[in-house]
Structures are given as structure tokens and as C-alpha cells.
Enzyme design. Structure first.
Site, PDB file in Angstrom:
ATOM      1  N   TYR A  33       0.747  -1.189   0.068  1.00 17.23           N
ATOM      2  CA  TYR A  33       0.029   0.075  -0.171  1.00 17.23           C
ATOM      3  C   TYR A  33       0.879   1.159  -0.016  1.00 17.23           C
ATOM      4  O   TYR A  33       2.183   1.085   0.130  1.00 17.23           O
ATOM      5  CB  TYR A  33      -1.010  -0.097   1.186  1.00 17.23           C
ATOM      6  CG  TYR A  33      -0.266   0.508   2.558  1.00 17.23           C
ATOM      7  CD1 TYR A  33       0.601  -0.496   3.286  1.00 17.23           C
ATOM      8  CD2 TYR A  33      -0.342   1.715   3.051  1.00 17.23           C
ATOM      9  CE1 TYR A  33       0.864  -0.234   4.365  1.00 17.23           C
ATOM     10  CE2 TYR A  33       0.043   2.037   4.228  1.00 17.23           C
ATOM     11  CZ  TYR A  33       0.938   0.957   5.017  1.00 17.23           C
ATOM     12  OH  TYR A  33       1.460   1.327   6.252  1.00 17.23           O
ATOM     13  N   ARG A  52       7.796   3.669  -4.919  1.00 13.64           N
ATOM     14  CA  ARG A  52       8.101   2.796  -3.677  1.00 13.64           C
ATOM     15  C   ARG A  52       7.157   1.899  -3.818  1.00 13.64           C
ATOM     16  O   ARG A  52       7.117   0.531  -3.694  1.00 13.64           O
ATOM     17  CB  ARG A  52       7.946   3.536  -2.449  1.00 13.64           C
ATOM     18  CG  ARG A  52       8.184   2.578  -1.258  1.00 13.64           C
ATOM     19  CD  ARG A  52       8.300   3.647   0.005  1.00 13.64           C
ATOM     20  NE  ARG A  52       6.893   4.208   0.395  1.00 13.64           N
ATOM     21  CZ  ARG A  52       6.782   4.988   1.334  1.00 13.64           C
ATOM     22  NH1 ARG A  52       7.672   5.141   2.330  1.00 13.64           N
ATOM     23  NH2 ARG A  52       5.363   5.518   1.436  1.00 13.64           N
ATOM     24  N   ARG A  98      -8.292 -20.222  -1.174  1.00 12.93           N
ATOM     25  CA  ARG A  98      -6.909 -20.206  -0.075  1.00 12.93           C
ATOM     26  C   ARG A  98      -5.948 -21.177  -0.060  1.00 12.93           C
ATOM     27  O   ARG A  98      -6.374 -22.539  -0.008  1.00 12.93           O
ATOM     28  CB  ARG A  98      -7.927 -20.082   1.179  1.00 12.93           C
ATOM     29  CG  ARG A  98      -6.911 -19.707   2.267  1.00 12.93           C
ATOM     30  CD  ARG A  98      -7.592 -19.405   3.565  1.00 12.93           C
ATOM     31  NE  ARG A  98      -6.408 -18.801   4.691  1.00 12.93           N
ATOM     32  CZ  ARG A  98      -5.320 -19.604   5.032  1.00 12.93           C
ATOM     33  NH1 ARG A  98      -5.369 -20.968   4.794  1.00 12.93           N
ATOM     34  NH2 ARG A  98      -4.599 -19.404   6.035  1.00 12.93           N
ATOM     35  N   HIS A 100      -1.606 -21.144   0.686  1.00 11.69           N
ATOM     36  CA  HIS A 100      -0.241 -20.239   1.039  1.00 11.69           C
ATOM     37  C   HIS A 100       0.362 -20.026  -0.500  1.00 11.69           C
ATOM     38  O   HIS A 100       0.484 -18.920  -0.722  1.00 11.69           O
ATOM     39  CB  HIS A 100       0.672 -20.780   1.843  1.00 11.69           C
ATOM     40  CG  HIS A 100       0.111 -20.811   3.309  1.00 11.69           C
ATOM     41  ND1 HIS A 100      -1.174 -21.324   3.687  1.00 11.69           N
ATOM     42  CD2 HIS A 100       0.825 -20.034   4.456  1.00 11.69           C
ATOM     43  CE1 HIS A 100      -1.158 -21.110   4.986  1.00 11.69           C
ATOM     44  NE2 HIS A 100      -0.157 -20.486   5.520  1.00 11.69           N
ATOM     45  N   LYS A 146       6.513  -1.988   2.055  1.00 12.82           N
ATOM     46  CA  LYS A 146       5.237  -1.354   2.492  1.00 12.82           C
ATOM     47  C   LYS A 146       3.930  -2.398   2.393  1.00 12.82           C
ATOM     48  O   LYS A 146       3.055  -2.071   1.464  1.00 12.82           O
ATOM     49  CB  LYS A 146       4.652  -0.009   2.047  1.00 12.82           C
ATOM     50  CG  LYS A 146       4.062   0.862   2.803  1.00 12.82           C
ATOM     51  CD  LYS A 146       4.186   2.309   2.663  1.00 12.82           C
ATOM     52  CE  LYS A 146       3.249   3.201   3.209  1.00 12.82           C
ATOM     53  NZ  LYS A 146       3.138   3.488   4.638  1.00 12.82           N
ATOM     54  N   GLU A 179      12.572   2.134  14.045  1.00  8.07           N
ATOM     55  CA  GLU A 179      11.319   3.268  13.592  1.00  8.07           C
ATOM     56  C   GLU A 179      10.026   3.013  14.563  1.00  8.07           C
ATOM     57  O   GLU A 179      10.123   2.383  15.522  1.00  8.07           O
ATOM     58  CB  GLU A 179      11.018   3.107  12.233  1.00  8.07           C
ATOM     59  CG  GLU A 179      10.380   1.659  11.887  1.00  8.07           C
ATOM     60  CD  GLU A 179       9.891   1.558  10.459  1.00  8.07           C
ATOM     61  OE1 GLU A 179       9.962   2.567   9.518  1.00  8.07           O
ATOM     62  OE2 GLU A 179       9.827   0.341   9.980  1.00  8.07           O
ATOM     63  N   LEU A 203      10.993   1.088   7.105  1.00  9.63           N
ATOM     64  CA  LEU A 203      10.498   1.527   5.905  1.00  9.63           C
ATOM     65  C   LEU A 203      11.190   3.024   5.708  1.00  9.63           C
ATOM     66  O   LEU A 203      11.206   3.805   6.315  1.00  9.63           O
ATOM     67  CB  LEU A 203       9.037   1.819   5.953  1.00  9.63           C
ATOM     68  CG  LEU A 203       8.176   2.181   4.720  1.00  9.63           C
ATOM     69  CD1 LEU A 203       8.357   1.296   3.834  1.00  9.63           C
ATOM     70  CD2 LEU A 203       7.022   3.129   5.023  1.00  9.63           C
TER      71      LEU A 203
HETATM   72  C1  PLP Z   1       6.561   1.504   9.764  1.00  7.47           C
HETATM   73  C2  PLP Z   1       6.677   2.931   8.928  1.00  7.47           C
HETATM   74  N1  PLP Z   1       7.635   3.764   9.128  1.00  7.47           N
HETATM   75  C3  PLP Z   1       7.703   4.888   8.199  1.00  7.47           C
HETATM   76  C4  PLP Z   1       6.664   5.467   7.801  1.00  7.47           C
HETATM   77  C5  PLP Z   1       6.892   6.886   7.349  1.00  7.47           C
HETATM   78  O1  PLP Z   1       6.530   6.775   5.904  1.00  7.47           O
HETATM   79  P1  PLP Z   1       6.306   7.839   5.036  1.00  7.47           P
HETATM   80  O2  PLP Z   1       7.122   9.015   5.169  1.00  7.47           O
HETATM   81  O3  PLP Z   1       6.439   7.328   3.491  1.00  7.47           O
HETATM   82  O4  PLP Z   1       4.768   8.135   5.237  1.00  7.47           O
HETATM   83  C6  PLP Z   1       5.342   5.012   7.836  1.00  7.47           C
HETATM   84  C7  PLP Z   1       4.146   5.330   7.172  1.00  7.47           C
HETATM   85  O5  PLP Z   1       3.250   4.789   6.915  1.00  7.47           O
HETATM   86  C8  PLP Z   1       5.220   3.517   8.529  1.00  7.47           C
HETATM   87  O6  PLP Z   1       4.273   2.808   8.348  1.00  7.47           O
END
Ligand code: PLP
Length: 283
Positions: A33, A52, A98, A100, A146, A179, A203
């Protein structure tokens, strides 16, 4: 006016929108997403978001939908009359009985929604810091993707909410902060800013990438290296970044107050850089 969603090739009333219960997104959280800012009717950093998304899909071996995603994101915002807000897209592997293992013949399912968000308080709110708590890093080793599979993240965010905090930072067994549950984590010390390097452990946020460039242009020193929770608690300041949080200062980490509890001047400067960036893009 009812809300409109883009669902597999059509714009439909959200009340009537349907997805197949055998969609692998529903069954396995098998998809990726993006969340993108709409600033005065324009997509902020649309190209990096689309790039991305394509990267996430490629890493998950989901074929990229043959669509002008940028256009569809904009159109979804427009149809919902969203001038300032967010647009959300998720692409799942598609529908199959369904199992895997997945057939390589599936057509990815695409859903796009948009909703208003008042960025003004977020952008103006840099005078006060928020609290973060910490939680063990229990996620998989591909946090660079993501993925819509977000269980550890939602549990961490819930833990933060229940503790009266804005965000939860993941901390590894080695004591390093990776993070936040939905944000990138930063500390500031003597005018130098530190954030985890872009690796499989985080991310690589679009705001993170934009901000690194803005800070370098403004002469603020940025170190992309892991930092420990201990180091963070002794820092002058800290902040988190994301598409919806922008630059949100942090005043407390668990029970520790950073500095004297007020927002560090470097953090204030960084928040103003991002605020100027959004408003310039919105003009
Ligand atoms: C785990 C995680 N880290 C960092 C971010 C920040 O990403 P962005 O700056 O692209 O919104 C997000 C945003 O949803 C996230 O879910």
C-alpha cells in the site's frame, strides 16, 4: 455527498463497494500500500510514492497493475472533493482459493480511497512535543516493504494509545531504535540529526527522504546510522516523520523527558523546513 472509492477498474459508492472474500489481501494480508498527501488538490511527492509501491510489489512478486496510478490517485481525491488530505492505495495479489502458495496467473486487486485531513494543526504544532513509548522489535526482516501486513505495528500503536502516547518506537534486542509503528524515528543532538539508515529494518519513508535532502540543503548535519534507546534518552530532542504526522516533535520517551521538555531549536527548524516544503508544493 457519499464517498467514492476506486475498486478494480471502477469508481463506486463506498457503501456499495465490494471485494471478493477470497482476495488474498483479506485472507493473507498479501499486498502492498501507499498513503500520499493531497496538498491543495495536488499529490505531494506522487512519483516517489508510486516508485515505492512498484518496488514493494516487485519484492512481493506481485505484478504491477497496468494503470496510471498517479492519475487514479488524483482522480480519487478529486471525486471525493479532497483538497487537503490523504489518498490511500492498496494492491493485493488477487483472488484465488485459499492456499499459501500462489498461482502466477492472478490479476492484482486495486482499491483507492481518499479522505480529508487538516494539515494545518499538524504543521503548526511544532511548538509542543509528544510522548513516545518503546516496545520490543518483533517484526519481520523486510520492513522496507510497505506491506499491508501490519499486526505488530497496530498492536504497538494501540499500546501507545493506551499509555497516552502518540507513538511507539520499536527497539531491537541490541537496544537500537529502528522506527515507530507508523513513522520514522529521529534524534537531534548538538545540531546533528540521527536516523536509522534505509535498510531492511525500516520503511524508507518518503518524508524521511525528502527531509534528508531539505536538511542537507539547509546545512543541517544528518547521520544515517542506528542509535540506541539510551542515546535517544540523552538527546537534546527527537521527532517522528510520516505522511500524516509530517515532522512531529517528541518531548518524552517512556518516562524520560528530553532536555528541559521544550522543543529543541534544531527540531523546530526541521519542522519549519517541511512546513515550507508542503506549502510551496501546494501553491
Ligand atoms: C512503519 C512505518 N515507517 C515509516 C513510515 C513513514 O513513511 P512515509 O514518510 O512514507 O509516510 C510509515 C508510514 O506509514 C510506516 O508505516
Amino acid at each position: 455527498m457519499g464517498k467514492t472509492a476506486y475498486v478494480n477498474g471502477q469508481f463506486v459508492d463506498m457503501q456499495a463497494a465490494q471485494v471478493n472474500i477470497e482476495d488474498r489481501g483479506y485472507q493473507f494480508a498479501d499486498g502492498a500500500y501507499e498513503v500520499c498527501t493531497v496538498a491543495n488538490g495536488r499529490l505531494l511527492d506522487g512519483d516517489p510514492h508510486v516508485r515505492r509501491l512498484h518496488r514493494s510489489l516487485a519484492e512481493l512478486k506481485i505484478p504491477a497493475p497496468d494503470l496510471d496510478i498517479r492519475e487514479l490517485l488524483l482522480e480519487t481525491a478529486q471525486r471525493n472533493q479532497v483538497d487537503w488530505g490523504i489518498v490511500y492505495i492498496q494492491v493485493t495479489r488477487g483472488v484465488a482459493p485459499r492456499n499459501h502458495a500462489f498461482p502466477d496467473t492472478l490479476t492484482p486487486a486495486v482499491v483507492i480511497t481518499s479522505r480529508p485531513l487538516d494539515y494545518q494543526p499538524v504543521l503548526a504544532g511544532a511548538s509542543q512535543g509528544k510522548k513516545v513509548i518503546t516496545t520490543p522489535e518483533i517484526r519481520w526482516r523486510r520492513c522496507d516493504i510497505k506491506s499491508i501486513s501490519l499486526l505488530p505495528n497496530i498492536l504497538a500503536k494501540q499500546q501507545a494509545r493506551e499509555a497516552g502516547a502518540f507513538e511507539a518506537w520499536f527497539v531491537t534486542d541490541e537496544g537500537e531504535v529502528t522506527e515507530g509503528s507508523s513513522t520514522n524515528a529521529w534524534i537531534s543532538n548538538a545540531g546533528t540529526v540521527v536516523t536509522h539508515p534505509a535498510s531492511h529494518a525500516i520503511l524508507n519513508g518518503i518524508v524521511r527522504q525528502t527531509l534528508i535532502e531539505l536538511m542537507e540543503n539547509a546545512g543541517i548535519r544528518v547521520e544515517q546510522r542506528p542509535f540506541t534507546l539510551e542515546e535517544a534518552k540523552w538527546a537534546d530532542g527527537a521527532f517522528v516523520t510520516s505522511t500524516t504526522a509530517c515532522v512531529t516533535p517528541v518531548s518524552h520517551i517512556d518516562d524520560t523527558t528530553l532536555g528541559d521538555g521544550s522543543v529543541d531549536t534544531t527540531v523546530q527548524h526541521i519542522a519549519s523546513l517541511y512546513r515550507d516544503y508542503i506549502y510551496a508544493a501546494a501553491e
